[in-house]
Design an enzyme around this catalytic site. Structure first.
Site, PDB file in Angstrom:
ATOM      1  N   SER A 233      15.122  97.206  33.924  1.00 31.27           N
ATOM      2  CA  SER A 233      15.902  97.933  34.928  1.00 31.27           C
ATOM      3  C   SER A 233      15.773  99.450  34.721  1.00 31.27           C
ATOM      4  O   SER A 233      15.510  99.913  33.607  1.00 31.27           O
ATOM      5  CB  SER A 233      17.366  97.522  34.811  1.00 31.27           C
ATOM      6  OG  SER A 233      17.845  97.878  33.528  1.00 31.27           O
ATOM      7  N   GLU A 252       7.854 100.296  33.549  1.00 36.03           N
ATOM      8  CA  GLU A 252       7.804  99.655  34.872  1.00 36.03           C
ATOM      9  C   GLU A 252       9.226  99.239  35.195  1.00 36.03           C
ATOM     10  O   GLU A 252       9.735  98.269  34.639  1.00 36.03           O
ATOM     11  CB  GLU A 252       6.863  98.447  34.839  1.00 36.03           C
ATOM     12  CG  GLU A 252       5.417  98.807  34.584  1.00 36.03           C
ATOM     13  CD  GLU A 252       4.788  99.615  35.717  1.00 36.03           C
ATOM     14  OE1 GLU A 252       5.275  99.516  36.866  1.00 36.03           O
ATOM     15  OE2 GLU A 252       3.827 100.345  35.459  1.00 36.03           O
ATOM     16  N   CYS A 286      10.314  92.553  40.878  1.00 38.97           N
ATOM     17  CA  CYS A 286      10.489  93.997  41.073  1.00 38.97           C
ATOM     18  C   CYS A 286       9.831  94.450  42.374  1.00 38.97           C
ATOM     19  O   CYS A 286      10.251  95.426  42.972  1.00 38.97           O
ATOM     20  CB  CYS A 286       9.923  94.757  39.898  1.00 38.97           C
ATOM     21  SG  CYS A 286       8.259  94.250  39.529  1.00 38.97           S
TER      22      CYS A 286
END
Ligand code: NAD
Length: 485
Positions: A233, A252, A286
């Protein structure tokens, strides 16, 4: 696995399977049944330090292997994973919750491919000869391993995402200390078993299970790790960036993927791809389609088509053939879906399909695929990733308005755009602030070598994963100058 007494699973440090120095274990739960499937060693800071020391001790071994040897090592790992692929897919499905036949088998294949990809990409790691003013000098560049890599990974693709770091990381010659997400650490143990079976030298990959803020924090901040790779996150990523201050970072982080559907789009294609973007892996991706921005004139048909797509989803037992969606992985993500729906509805959204948990399926973590209409740009849904099976429709009047909403989220990982006009594809594609814009396909389209990562100025991360791009990130650019006088 489920029919037997749950096993105690140890960590893999310095080539040995070891318990935590505290002796503590924590339960691994199958999200579809809430049954305990194993007990995992609850690593401590001391365990993490042991792992960092082991990696430090063995870093020269992997760095000293020739690129061809490391390439062969990656291929051997892929071969072992292939031999064990049925078991890996079973464990992955029970640990994460994703449907075995529709998704887990595919993730295993893709993880195997990740090692094959790294074994090929590393062979093209060429340096440069640099022309310089001084005629007596010869200057050339080459790449070297960074040393000991701290790698921390999430629970949504608990095989694939680790492989995105471990395969290029090993190919590039790094030693690794890996902390997987606590809710999907059983599959991490299985992957470490594959490393051992493939002959990865002891201490070159070390797996520490336990709470991220403890073992993850230790490996990030420890002076014995030289670089950090993290997928997770934005909040944790930013915290890690502070704790790792000064180390090279590959981060990422989250996305809040807008899908923009123009009035000239192929509506059937757009709806099918949008549903796949919103519902694949129960939306825990994501690059998921997190917001569906639709032109006023095609709003109604798109809403109907999306509901028809949601009705096709087979929610249920992840191990059953025919199931296309399993439960969410954990309570945090299910609670977030509740909060996002409640907030969206309070601000005027209408539930067209789903909108609740499906507890009758045997676990509170099952969530119905949900289509929401009339979602306000003020909602949490627009600003934060929901990370669940949600397709929220937002209407726009013109392209400027669509871009304003799409780019307002503060995240910039992946977007998608549906149009039949090549000029719109370029012009709007270039203005959507995202690392990747997929035109006329799901936001989730990606192949292992395509550069993947967040756009600067957003909270989606730093650097690029994918093929040679990860190898560049996970190695140091070095220069040697030679004087010939
Ligand atoms: P998270 O940030 O809560 O946890 C990720 C990992 O970090 C876990 O292994 C966790 O144990 C560890 N961690 C937690 N606190 C830590 C700390 N203080 N120090 C070190 N490690 C710590 O994220 P999550 O909920 O597990 O995963 C979902 C998030 O990951 C979503 O935001 C999603 O978008 C993102 N994600 C991004 C990508 C990408 O490629 N950009 C891919 C998958 C998931």
């Amino acid at each position: 696995m489920s029919s037997q007494q749950p096993q105690q699973l140890k960590m893999y440090i310095d080539g040995k399977w070891v318990a935590s120095e505290s002796g503590a274990y924590f339960a691994a739960e199958n999200p579809a049944t809430l049954a305990t499937i194993a007990y995992l060693a609850e690593g401590t800071r001391e365990d993490a330090r042991r792992a960092v020391a082991a990696a430090g001790k063995h870093a020269t071994e992997i760095a000293g292997m020739s690129i061809w040897e490391r390439s062969r090592l990656c291929r051997r790992i892929a071969d072992v994973m292939e031999q064990r692929s049925a078991e890996l897919a079973q464990v992955l499905s029970q640990d994460q919750g994703k449907p075995l036949y529709a998704e887990a088998e595919y993730e295993v294949k893709s993880a195997i491919e990740g090692f094959r990809e790294a074994s090929e990409q590393i062979k093209w790691l060429e340096g440069n000869t640099i022309p310089v003013e001084n005629g007596n000098k010869r200057v050339f560049t080459f790449r070297q391993p960074r040393g000991v890599y701290a790698v921390i990974t999430p629970w949504n693709f608990p095989l694939n995402i680790p492989v995105e770091y471990l395969a290029p990381g090993l190919a590039a010659g790094n030693a690794i200390v890996w902390v997987p997400a606590p809710t999907t650490s059983v599959i991490a143990i299985k992957l470490a078993e594959c490393f051992e079976a493939a002959g990865v030298p002891p201490g070159v990959v070390n797996l520490v299970t336990g709470p991220g803020p403890v073992v993850g924090d230790e490996i990030v901040a420890h002076p014995g790790t030289h670089a950090v790779g993290f997928t997770g996150s934005p909040q944790t990523g930013e915290h890690i960036a502070r704790r790792a201050a000064g180390k090279p970072l590959l981060l990422e982080l989250g996305g809040n993927g807008p899908t923009v559907i123009l009035e000239d789009a192929d509506l059937e294609l757009a709806a099918a791809a949008t549903a796949s973007g919103a519902f694949f892996n129960a939306g825990q991706v994501c690059s998921a389609t997190e917001r569906v921005l639709v032109h006023r004139r095609v709003h109604e048909p798109i809403a109907d088509l999306l509901v028809a797509q949601a009705k096709k989803v087979q929610l249920g037992d992840p191990l059953a053939r025919g199931t296309t969606m399993g439960p969410l992985n954990n309570r945090g993500v299910a609670d977030k879906m509740d909060r996002h729906l409640e907030d969206g509805i309070k601000r005027g959204a209408r539930v067209l399909f789903g909108g609740e948990r499906a507890r009758e399926l045997g676990s509170e973590l099952f969530y119905r695929p949900t289509v929401l209409d009339n979602v306000s740009a003020e909602s949490f849904i627009n600003y934060e990733e929901s990370f669940g099976p949600l397709a929220p429709l937002m209407e726009f009047e013109d392209v400027d308005e669509a871009l304003r909403i799409a780019n307002s989220a503060g995240l910039g990982l992946v977007a998608s755009l549906f149009t039949r006009d090549i000029r719109s594809a370029y012009r709007i594609g270039e203005k959507l602030r995202a690392g990747i814009v997929n035109v006329n396909d799901t936001s989730n389209y990606w192949e292992l070598h395509i550069p993947f990562g967040g756009v600067s100025g957003t909270r989606s991360g730093i650097g690029r994963l994918g093929g040679k791009h990860t190898i560049m990130e996970m190695s140091d650019l070095r220069t040697i100058t030679i004087d010939l006088r």
